[in-house]
Design an enzyme around this catalytic site. Structure first.
Site, PDB file in Angstrom:
ATOM      1  N   ASP A 264       0.937  -1.189  -0.022  1.00  0.00           N
ATOM      2  CA  ASP A 264      -0.019   0.191  -0.043  1.00  0.00           C
ATOM      3  C   ASP A 264       0.854   1.311   0.113  1.00  0.00           C
ATOM      4  O   ASP A 264       0.672   2.221   0.833  1.00  0.00           O
ATOM      5  CB  ASP A 264      -0.969   0.117   1.352  1.00  0.00           C
ATOM      6  CG  ASP A 264      -1.475  -1.333   1.355  1.00  0.00           C
ATOM      7  OD1 ASP A 264      -2.003  -1.985   0.382  1.00  0.00           O
ATOM      8  OD2 ASP A 264      -1.650  -1.673   2.625  1.00  0.00           O
TER       9      ASP A 264
ATOM     10  N   ASN B  89     -17.216  -0.558  -1.560  1.00  0.00           N
ATOM     11  CA  ASN B  89     -17.451   0.512  -2.484  1.00  0.00           C
ATOM     12  C   ASN B  89     -16.584   1.698  -1.962  1.00  0.00           C
ATOM     13  O   ASN B  89     -16.006   2.081  -1.012  1.00  0.00           O
ATOM     14  CB  ASN B  89     -18.958   0.757  -2.330  1.00  0.00           C
ATOM     15  CG  ASN B  89     -19.835  -0.188  -2.352  1.00  0.00           C
ATOM     16  OD1 ASN B  89     -19.690  -0.991  -3.191  1.00  0.00           O
ATOM     17  ND2 ASN B  89     -21.272  -0.120  -1.781  1.00  0.00           N
TER      18      ASN B  89
ATOM     19  N   GLU C 141     -11.355  -0.353  -3.783  1.00  0.00           N
ATOM     20  CA  GLU C 141     -10.473   0.079  -2.756  1.00  0.00           C
ATOM     21  C   GLU C 141      -9.270   0.919  -2.693  1.00  0.00           C
ATOM     22  O   GLU C 141      -9.052   1.034  -4.205  1.00  0.00           O
ATOM     23  CB  GLU C 141     -10.173  -0.966  -1.457  1.00  0.00           C
ATOM     24  CG  GLU C 141      -9.172  -1.907  -2.168  1.00  0.00           C
ATOM     25  CD  GLU C 141      -8.586  -2.959  -1.216  1.00  0.00           C
ATOM     26  OE1 GLU C 141      -9.321  -3.485  -0.093  1.00  0.00           O
ATOM     27  OE2 GLU C 141      -7.619  -3.689  -1.254  1.00  0.00           O
TER      28      GLU C 141
ATOM     29  N   HIS D  74      -3.036  -0.763  -5.154  1.00  0.00           N
ATOM     30  CA  HIS D  74      -3.064   0.047  -4.053  1.00  0.00           C
ATOM     31  C   HIS D  74      -1.902   1.134  -4.272  1.00  0.00           C
ATOM     32  O   HIS D  74      -1.129   1.041  -3.694  1.00  0.00           O
ATOM     33  CB  HIS D  74      -2.707  -0.530  -2.794  1.00  0.00           C
ATOM     34  CG  HIS D  74      -3.472   0.296  -1.628  1.00  0.00           C
ATOM     35  ND1 HIS D  74      -4.340  -0.209  -0.896  1.00  0.00           N
ATOM     36  CD2 HIS D  74      -2.955   1.417  -1.336  1.00  0.00           C
ATOM     37  CE1 HIS D  74      -4.632   0.716  -0.105  1.00  0.00           C
ATOM     38  NE2 HIS D  74      -3.850   1.621  -0.340  1.00  0.00           N
TER      39      HIS D  74
ATOM     40  N   ARG E  62       4.658  -8.045  -0.683  1.00  0.00           N
ATOM     41  CA  ARG E  62       4.076  -7.379  -1.568  1.00  0.00           C
ATOM     42  C   ARG E  62       5.128  -5.911  -1.260  1.00  0.00           C
ATOM     43  O   ARG E  62       5.020  -5.313  -0.368  1.00  0.00           O
ATOM     44  CB  ARG E  62       2.702  -6.494  -1.164  1.00  0.00           C
ATOM     45  CG  ARG E  62       1.610  -7.879  -1.154  1.00  0.00           C
ATOM     46  CD  ARG E  62       0.253  -7.396  -0.764  1.00  0.00           C
ATOM     47  NE  ARG E  62       0.090  -7.198   0.458  1.00  0.00           N
ATOM     48  CZ  ARG E  62      -1.087  -6.577   0.934  1.00  0.00           C
ATOM     49  NH1 ARG E  62      -1.951  -6.202   0.165  1.00  0.00           N
ATOM     50  NH2 ARG E  62      -0.985  -6.353   2.071  1.00  0.00           N
TER      51      ARG E  62
END
Length: 313
Positions: free
Chosen positions: A14, A152, A187, A251, A285
């Site tokens: 992220d 959402n 997201e 992200h 990640r």
């Protein structure tokens, strides 16, 4: 020439990277999901070796005591703020959005104050808050779950960095097949303003190799709080590239080269497909940065993820 090595920073999901007053500022989720750290450097390459300062650690119990996710560092109204999500040790999926404010001008040295939770009218699982300015107004975009279990994207005007001024409006739901693999997810919004449009890139699907990026846009002169003004790409705009061994890119955030001439896409991805157990427990990640261009019609062209190794533009 601008050069660095991808992945830029390992085990930092992220990633959020910004260029402010000639310096780069980086923050991301740490593998333990237990703290917020910031690092800064004069160049993108310098971030890899820059010392990371932990500015905040999770509480021992109650709110903000578990799953500290996706921090973002922003300067709003001349003050530094960190937006992040956190849950509770006793209820680990009770994710809510929170804000920290720096008491001084140096995020790496000055103290930070908790400004509390960003309250939404419908209390519930919410995360990935990102603020932006447009047309003299301050906005906040974030992800929030609604029944039965879809995540959402919502948008509202801000009264101050941690308080909503307007009622939230839903600008995107995971309605397309590629947004609904594993989980029904929109997201990780990231805002980009160019060529008379406001773009919001976002991430969709489960956090494995199916994770990918979508794109929303509205005309710059439109009422951004009117959901009808937002349109969506029918296909992903950035996704897994097996040939480059980049899996589940997403992200993201946006920044530029120091001279502002080249736009940069900042994102995380793994360099392997197969994951043992829950993908959220896999720390690999890694944060990556690459340039992107623009099509003749004024839309971004993110291309495909680049392979690991030296990178220059």
């Amino acid at each position: 020439m601008n050069a660095w090595k991808n992945p830029l920073i390992e085990q930092r999901a992220d990633p959020q990277l910004s260029l402010v007053d000639g310096r780069y500022w980086f923050t991301a989720s740490v593998p333990g999901f237990d703290a917020i750290e910031i690092r800064s450097a004069a160049s993108i390459a310098g971030l890899a070796a820059a010392p990371a300062r932990v500015i905040w650690r999770r509480h021992d119990s109650g709110p903000m005591s578990w799953h500290v996710w996706a921090p973002e560092l922003h300067r709003v109204d001349g003050r530094w703020h960190v937006y992040f999500a956190a849950s509770e040790r006793g209820d680990i999926w009770k994710l809510r959005m929170y804000v920290l404010e720096c008491e001084g001008d140096d995020p790496l040295r000055d103290a930070w104050t908790e400004r509390g939770q960003i309250l939404t009218p419908e209390e519930g699982f919410s995360l990935d808050a990102t603020p932006f300015d447009h047309g003299g107004r301050h906005y906040l975009c974030w992800a929030q779950k609604s029944p039965p279990s879809e995540s959402n994207l919502y948008l509202a005007e801000l009264a101050n960095p941690w308080t909503l001024k307007s009622a939230p409006v839903c600008i995107s739901r995971p309605e397309l097949a590629w947004e609904r693999i594993g989980f029904h997810v929109n997201e990780g919004p990231a805002v980009l303003k160019r060529h008379g449009r406001v773009f919001i890139a976002y991430s969709a699907a489960a956090t494995d190799a199916n994770y990918c990026m979508g794109l929303l846009w509205a005309d710059a002169g439109a009422d951004l709080l009117d959901p009808k003004r937002w349109r969506k790409s029918p296909t992903p705009v950035f996704r897994t590239d097996e040939a480059a061994r980049q899996f589940g890119p997403g992200h993201n955030s946006f920044t530029t080269t120091p001279d502002g001439r080249t736009d940069l896409l900042v994102y995380h991805a793994r360099n392997y497909r197969d994951i043992v157990g829950d993908p959220l427990n896999d720390p690999n990640r890694h944060a990556r940065v690459q340039a992107f261009g623009w099509r003749d019609d004024g839309f971004p062209d993110f291309g495909t993820p680049v392979a690991d190794g030296p990178y220059s533009i």
